[in-house]
Design an enzyme around this catalytic site. Structure first.
Site, PDB file in Angstrom:
ATOM      1  CD1 TRP A 199      50.687  52.831  45.863  1.00 56.27           C
ATOM      2  CD2 TRP A 199      51.209  50.675  45.771  1.00 56.27           C
ATOM      3  NE1 TRP A 199      51.169  52.569  44.595  1.00 56.27           N
ATOM      4  CE2 TRP A 199      51.488  51.229  44.519  1.00 56.27           C
ATOM      5  CE3 TRP A 199      51.447  49.300  45.944  1.00 56.27           C
ATOM      6  CZ2 TRP A 199      52.001  50.504  43.458  1.00 56.27           C
ATOM      7  CZ3 TRP A 199      51.946  48.564  44.897  1.00 56.27           C
ATOM      8  CH2 TRP A 199      52.229  49.164  43.665  1.00 56.27           C
TER       9      TRP A 199
ATOM     10  CB  SER B   4      50.603  48.779  53.528  1.00 53.82           C
ATOM     11  OG  SER B   4      51.573  48.480  52.561  1.00 53.82           O
ATOM     12  CG  MET B   5      52.028  54.473  51.209  1.00 56.44           C
ATOM     13  SD  MET B   5      51.574  54.925  49.520  1.00 56.44           S
ATOM     14  CE  MET B   5      52.354  56.546  49.453  1.00 56.44           C
TER      15      MET B   5
ATOM     16  CG  ASP C 215      53.530  41.357  54.306  1.00 56.32           C
ATOM     17  OD1 ASP C 215      53.678  41.405  53.072  1.00 56.32           O
ATOM     18  OD2 ASP C 215      53.066  42.293  54.977  1.00 56.32           O
TER      19      ASP C 215
ATOM     20  CG  HIS D 230      50.827  43.479  52.530  1.00 53.32           C
ATOM     21  ND1 HIS D 230      51.699  44.024  53.445  1.00 53.32           N
ATOM     22  CD2 HIS D 230      50.305  44.540  51.837  1.00 53.32           C
ATOM     23  CE1 HIS D 230      51.734  45.328  53.319  1.00 53.32           C
ATOM     24  NE2 HIS D 230      50.879  45.670  52.348  1.00 53.32           N
TER      25      HIS D 230
END
Length: 279
Positions: free
Chosen positions: A34, A100-101, A229, A258
């Protein structure tokens, strides 16, 4: 670019999901983060294909070139989309790579649908096991952080994306790991997403509890996270996930932000290929 067409299990609405499918060999399914799209994997695709792998990347509903319905941004719906990708392309012995997402869809898929089609899992800078801080999840991120994100998205989505991109890649006064044009490009990718999807998916990754999903994982798993991150803090996410999956490999990238898929792309690609192609 290709599309699969599916019917939403809840609304009955026809949904088209955009995907790319390159080469042959063991299938590797790349699940983007995302608020980006499948284009975020640009710097991984060539190396993975060159390693003899089949590489599939798709746009989550609401993002990139996929359909942008009003509903269906909870993780069960998003994971049904992943299932339909695997089934319609008849992928087997696949490796799921969730960034991530996207790590949420990967672990929810294995929990709900099992490992008949999936033989390995990679989580990169991923949100599981449970990001939100609650009375019984004290290691999570304070709810006020997510509330601020929602306010900013509703007030000035593009301005938020501009600021978010700098934090995403660890840009500061003294550190410029990505060029200004590249930051603009990633902001453009994120801006293509529907405002509704951007907001609803932020709620989903912030509030979804994946602890039971993570504990159900029984396939070989590689976990990668940067210790710098600022978007998905390592202590609230991968540190815990690694402890919950027996036998998992856990690689911590020193000083990585990240967005390490770009800032540490050479190392990431080597680690992905090594894990995917190992016995």
């Amino acid at each position: 670019m290709k599309f699969i067409t599916k019917q939403d299990a809840t609304t009955g609405e026809e949904i088209q999901l955009s995907y790319t499918d390159f080469s042959a060999g063991r299938p590797v399914v790349l699940i983007h983060g995302w608020p980006l799209s499948k284009e975020m994997w640009e710097y991984q695709v060539d190396d993975l294909v060159s390693a003899g792998l089949r590489v599939i990347a798709y746009d989550r509903r609401g993002f990139g070139h996929s359909a942008k319905p009003w509903q269906g941004y909870d993780y069960d719906s998003l994971t049904e989309d992943l299932r339909d990708i695997l089934e319609q392309l008849d992928l087997r012995d696949a490796v799921l790579v969730g960034f991530s997402m996207g790590g949420g869809e990967a672990v929810r898929y294995l929990s709900r649908y099992g490992s008949e089609r999936v033989s390995k899992l990679v989580l990169v800078s991923a949100v599981p096991p449970f990001l939100a801080k609650t009375s019984e999840n004290s290691e999570g991120v304070d709810q006020g952080v997510f509330e601020e994100i929602m306010v900013s998205l509703k007030e000035d989505r593009i301005g938020f994306l501009d600021d978010f991109g700098k934090k995403f890649f660890g840009v500061s006064l003294m550190n410029h790991p990505v060029s200004a044009p590249l930051l603009d490009y990633y902001r453009m990718l994120a801006s293509v997403a529907s405002p509704r999807a951007t907001q609803q998916c932020a709620l989903a990754f912030a509030q979804t509890d994946f602890r039971a999903d993570v504990q159900a994982i029984r396939v070989p798993t590689l976990i990668i996270h940067g210790d710098a991150d600022q978007t998905v803090p390592i202590n609230a996410s991968s540190d815990r996930t690694a402890a919950m999956i027996p036998g998992s490999q856990y690689l911590v990238y020193e000083d990585a932000p990240h967005g390490l898929f770009y800032t540490h792309k050479e190392k990431l690609n080597q680690d992905l290929i090594s894990f995917i192609t190992s016995a």
